[in-house]
Design an enzyme around this catalytic site. Structure first.
Site, mmCIF file in Angstrom:
data_model
loop_
_atom_site.group_PDB
_atom_site.id
_atom_site.type_symbol
_atom_site.label_atom_id
_atom_site.label_comp_id
_atom_site.label_asym_id
_atom_site.label_seq_id
_atom_site.Cartn_x
_atom_site.Cartn_y
_atom_site.Cartn_z
ATOM 1 N N CYS A 43 44.938 37.868 44.212
ATOM 2 C CA CYS A 43 43.972 38.219 45.255
ATOM 3 C C CYS A 43 42.691 37.400 45.060
ATOM 4 C CB CYS A 43 43.652 39.707 45.201
ATOM 5 S SG CYS A 43 42.564 40.241 46.546
ATOM 6 N N ASP A 45 39.842 38.493 45.321
ATOM 7 C CA ASP A 45 38.820 39.392 44.761
ATOM 8 C C ASP A 45 38.162 38.772 43.517
ATOM 9 O OD1 ASP A 45 37.610 41.639 43.250
ATOM 10 O OD2 ASP A 45 38.566 42.886 44.783
ATOM 11 N N ARG A 47 36.851 39.998 41.096
ATOM 12 C CA ARG A 47 37.038 40.720 39.834
ATOM 13 C C ARG A 47 38.366 40.407 39.156
ATOM 14 N NH1 ARG A 47 36.306 46.451 42.567
ATOM 15 N NH2 ARG A 47 37.643 45.312 44.013
ATOM 16 N N HIS A 99 46.234 44.064 42.530
ATOM 17 C CA HIS A 99 45.296 44.843 41.706
ATOM 18 C C HIS A 99 44.945 46.143 42.407
ATOM 19 C CE1 HIS A 99 41.488 44.006 43.993
ATOM 20 N NE2 HIS A 99 42.254 43.055 44.484
ATOM 21 N N CYS A 102 42.335 47.228 45.683
ATOM 22 C CA CYS A 102 42.307 46.010 46.507
ATOM 23 C C CYS A 102 41.764 46.326 47.914
ATOM 24 C CB CYS A 102 43.712 45.421 46.611
ATOM 25 S SG CYS A 102 43.762 43.864 47.535
#
Ligand code: CO
Length: 214
Positions: A43, A45, A47, A99, A102
Site C-alpha cells: 500500500c 500508506d 506507515r 495492512h 488501510c
C-alpha cells in the site's frame, strides 16, 4: 515559503556519508546493477515502508505500491512492474502485503463518495461483494475491517496467479512463489496469511492457461 522539504536533502547527505563510512564502495557496487529476489506489492500508506519493515537494503527489493495494494490486470503500471520483475529480474518471491487500518479498504467498506478515487476503490468493493456472507457475519466493525484487509490480500494473490506473466514463468519451471501477508500497524509485525502459490493448482480452472482442452 514553507521549506520543510529542505531537510530531505540534509537527511540524504547524512545518509550518503553514513553509507560511505561503512563501505566506501557502496554506491559503486549498487551502480553496477540490481538483482533483487523479491517483488513487493504494498500500500502507498506512509506507515508501511517496504524496505524498512523487512530489513531489506537498496538493491534487494523491487517495489510497487498503490492504494490498498491492488493487483488490477488492466493497470499498465502494475503489469509493467510485474513483467520486468518476473521476466527480466527473475525475482523468486512476489509479496502482496496489506495492512490493518488501510484507509483504502475502510473507504471501500463505506458508502461515502471520495471523488476520482472511487473508481479505484470499486475494485475493493468487488472483493467485499465476493465475500459478503463471511464479512457481514462479523459484527465488530474493526474485526470486519481486519478480515476484509486479509481477504483483499488473498484476492490479489489470486489475481497475480491469473496473469499470463506469472503462469508463463511457472510453465517454464522458473522458481516463483507468490505470497499474501498483512502488516499490523499496531505492533509492526508482518503476518503470513499462508496462501502461497507456487503453481496454478489452487486457481479456479477457468483462469488456468495450462488446463488441457477436452
Ligand atoms: Co493502505
Amino acid at each position: 515559503m514553507e521549506n520543510s522539504y529542505k531537510k530531505l536533502f540534509e537527511n540524504n547527505k547524512n545518509w550518503v556519508n553514513e553509507q560511505l563510512s561503512k563501505d566506501p564502495d557502496y554506491f559503486t557496487d549498487l551502480a553496477n546493477g540490481q538483482t533483487p529476489q523479491y517483488l513487493w506489492i504494498g500500500c502507498s500508506d506512509s506507515r508501511v515502508p517496504a524496505n524498512e519493515i523487512t530489513g531489506t537494503k537498496p538493491g534487494e527489493m523491487f517495489v510497487h505500491r498503490n492504494i490498498a495494494n491492488m493487483v488490477i490486470h488492466s493497470d499498465m503500471n502494475l503489469l509493467s512492474v510485474l513483467s520486468y520483475a518476473v521476466e527480466v529480474l527473475k525475482v523468486k518471491h512476489i509479496i502482496v502485503c496489506g495492512h490493518y487500518g488501510c484507509g483504502g479498504v475502510l473507504a471501500a467498506m463505506g458508502n461515502q463518495q471520495f471523488g476520482l478515487i472511487d473508481n479505484w476503490l470499486r475494485h475493493i468493493k468487488d472483493v467485499y461483494r465476493y465475500h459478503q456472507e463471511e464479512l457481514d457475519m462479523i459484527k465488530d466493525p474493526k474485526a470486519r475491517a481486519n478480515r476484509f484487509v486479509q481477504l483483499n490480500v488473498i484476492e490479489q494473490v489470486n489475481d497475480l496467479g491469473k496473469t499470463s506473466i506469472v503462469q508463463n514463468a511457472w510453465a517454464k519451471n522458473q522458481p516463483l512463489q507468490i505470497h499474501g501477508w498483512v502488516y499490523d500497524i499496531n505492533d509492526g509485525i508482518i503476518n503470513d496469511l499462508n496462501v502461497t502459490f507456487t503453481n496454478t493448482n489452487k486457481l479456479h480452472e477457468v483462469y488456468r492457461f495450462d488446463k488441457k482442452q477436452e
